[in-house]
Motif scaffolding. Structure first.
Motif, PDB file in Angstrom:
ATOM      1  N   ASP A  52      34.410  44.942  40.464  1.00 32.75           N
ATOM      2  CA  ASP A  52      33.694  44.295  39.356  1.00 32.75           C
ATOM      3  C   ASP A  52      32.927  43.065  39.858  1.00 32.75           C
ATOM      4  O   ASP A  52      33.041  42.673  41.019  1.00 32.75           O
ATOM      5  N   GLU A  83      38.018  44.571  29.890  1.00 32.55           N
ATOM      6  CA  GLU A  83      38.353  45.803  29.172  1.00 32.55           C
ATOM      7  C   GLU A  83      37.131  46.558  28.623  1.00 32.55           C
ATOM      8  O   GLU A  83      37.128  47.794  28.635  1.00 32.55           O
ATOM      9  N   THR A 139      43.825  43.605  42.895  1.00 34.78           N
ATOM     10  CA  THR A 139      43.566  42.200  43.219  1.00 34.78           C
ATOM     11  C   THR A 139      44.064  41.215  42.163  1.00 34.78           C
ATOM     12  O   THR A 139      43.866  40.016  42.307  1.00 34.78           O
ATOM     13  N   THR A 140      44.661  41.716  41.059  1.00 34.50           N
ATOM     14  CA  THR A 140      45.369  40.802  40.154  1.00 34.50           C
ATOM     15  C   THR A 140      46.859  41.055  40.354  1.00 34.50           C
ATOM     16  O   THR A 140      47.259  42.143  40.795  1.00 34.50           O
ATOM     17  N   SER A 182      42.372  33.338  44.679  1.00 35.72           N
ATOM     18  CA  SER A 182      41.196  33.112  43.831  1.00 35.72           C
ATOM     19  C   SER A 182      41.452  33.509  42.375  1.00 35.72           C
ATOM     20  O   SER A 182      40.586  33.339  41.526  1.00 35.72           O
TER      21      SER A 182
END
Ligand SMILES: NC(=O)c1ccc[n+]([C@@H]2O[C@H](COP(=O)([O-])OP(=O)(O)OC[C@H]3O[C@@H](n4cnc5c(N)ncnc54)[C@H](O)[C@@H]3O)[C@@H](O)[C@H]2O)c1
Length: 370
Positions: A52, A83, A139-140, A182
């Motif tokens: 994204d 979302e 990545t979260t 980040s």
């Protein structure tokens, strides 16, 4: 003869393939993406790298370099964060760009991002040419310990979330805790609510380790994150392995702990509560219901409220319950007015590490909470 009908029955054998996949966790492990992709697609030429607008500029280049190092021709597809990107239109746009880039059945897709990227890109991998291999690079924190594990991929419809999807297991999951540096604190907190859920369901030890490490987690200490993330992944994966396709009445359904009330609060609170924050409040609700039904010894609400505070998550359940009109919450709890009288499988706790399924109606839940 069967019911008066002449028929020939053939049993068609379908040899079951093993869907086992490795999950690699560690600081810097993203650098191994290329080698992992080559292992999964030995004859592949192209890779669709999907991410994204927030994540691609941060980690897209190192993912690309690693893939190109293994001789892959990389094409990128970037979606808007959040979302609203999990739509049929976005799915078709991604599939079209994969066709235009000349991706074939031997090629590979890499999902680099949070749960939104993983769900959308994973579903594209599930349906493109009837399914191609893909790698999850979550990545979260939420995607690392939850969304990337278990093979569920989906998009939303206007009628509701995750209504179109598949079970399509990744070939590999690559989890680099360094990327969490980040990630905004609020997003990190959402993952912590799910991590707490894994501990409460399956492991008093993980629960305690998580609470002890709260400050180190917010300081993004890589070794602490590696250890806690791997434990949480292991706990979820073990639950999924017992019930991969969610068919059992006490398998994957347990992972709904905190989600029945959490989803309802999220729906009525609109943008004021992030999903993980609502799940945290849902965990407190599950503790209260466990205490008030004497499923537990009456000690869980205090314990879980303290845990939410320690993890810097919202904990004031009553403020949210009082601020929400009963019928609205009841409707959100049962999703649909017609189902209000129906019972659902509510996940409660006898104690930390001892989940149980209680049949309850939306009305029962509200009565016990208020
Ligand atoms: N498939 C499953 O089993 C499963 C399980 C749980 C949740 N989900 C899905 O996951 C989605 C939620 O995932 P999420 O919470 O990861 O949300 P998300 O993907 O929207 O990511 C949250 C935000 O963080 C940003 N971001 C991601 N990684 C970052 C990084 N390292 N640094 C800075 N910013 C970063 C994103 O751009 C986004 O703005 C929902 O759609 C939910 O349905 C799926």
């Amino acid at each position: 003869m069967n019911g008066g009908v002449d028929m020939v029955t053939l049993d068609v054998p379908v040899p079951a393939a093993s869907l086992e996949y490795p999950v690699r966790v560690g600081a810097g492990v993203l650098e191994t993406l290329g080698a992992e992709a080559r292992r999964l697609a030995p004859r592949g030429r192209k890779v669709a790298l999907v991410s994204d607008d927030n994540v691609m500029p941060l980690y897209g280049a190192s993912a690309r370099t690693s893939l190109e190092h293994e001789g892959f021709d990389v094409f990128t597809h970037t979606i808007r964060p959040g979302e609203p990107s999990k739509t049929p239109a976005q799915l078709l746009a991604l599939l079209s760009s994969m066709v235009e880039a000349g991706l074939g059945r031997q090629d590979l897709l890499v999902a680099l991002g949070g749960g939104v990227v993983g769900d959308l890109a994973g579903f594209a991998a599930a349906v493109f040419m009837r399914g191609i291999a893909f790698v999850q690079c979550p990545t979260t924190l939420l995607a690392q310990i939850d969304a990337s594990i278990g093979g569920k991929v989906a998009i939303d419809l206007p009628q509701g979330k995750n209504l179109v999807g598949a079970f399509h297991f990744p070939g590999s999951v690559i989890i680099d805790p360094q990327v969490l540096r980040s990630l905004p604190d609020e997003e990190l907190g959402c993952g912590l609510a799910e991590m707490l859920k894994h501990g409460l369901l399956f492991s008093p030890r993980h629960t305690q380790a998580l609470l002890d490490a709260a400050d180190a987690i917010y300081a993004r200490e890589a070794d602490v994150l590696t250890s806690l993330v791997s434990t949480s992944v292991g706990l979820k994966a073990a639950c999924v392995a017992r019930d991969p396709m969610e068919r059992s009445s006490d398998g994957r359904v347990l992972l709904n702990l905190g989600h029945t009330v959490g989803h309802a609060l999220e729906a009525v609170a609109g943008f004021e509560l992030r999903h993980g924050q609502a799940v945290g409040l849902g965990l407190r609700a599950a503790a209260r219901i466990s205490d008030r039904t004497r499923t537990s010894a009456g000690h869980l609400e205090v314990l879980i409220t303290g845990a939410l505070e320690r993890l810097r998550l919202p904990s004031d359940l009553d403020a949210w319950l009082e601020g929400t009109p009963g019928p609205e919450l009841e409707r959100a709890l049962s999703h649909d007015k017609k189902r209000e009288a129906n019972t659902m499988s509510y996940i409660a706790l006898v104690d930390v590490g001892r989940p149980v399924v209680l049949p309850m109606t939306a009305d029962d839940i509200l009565r016990l909470l208020r």
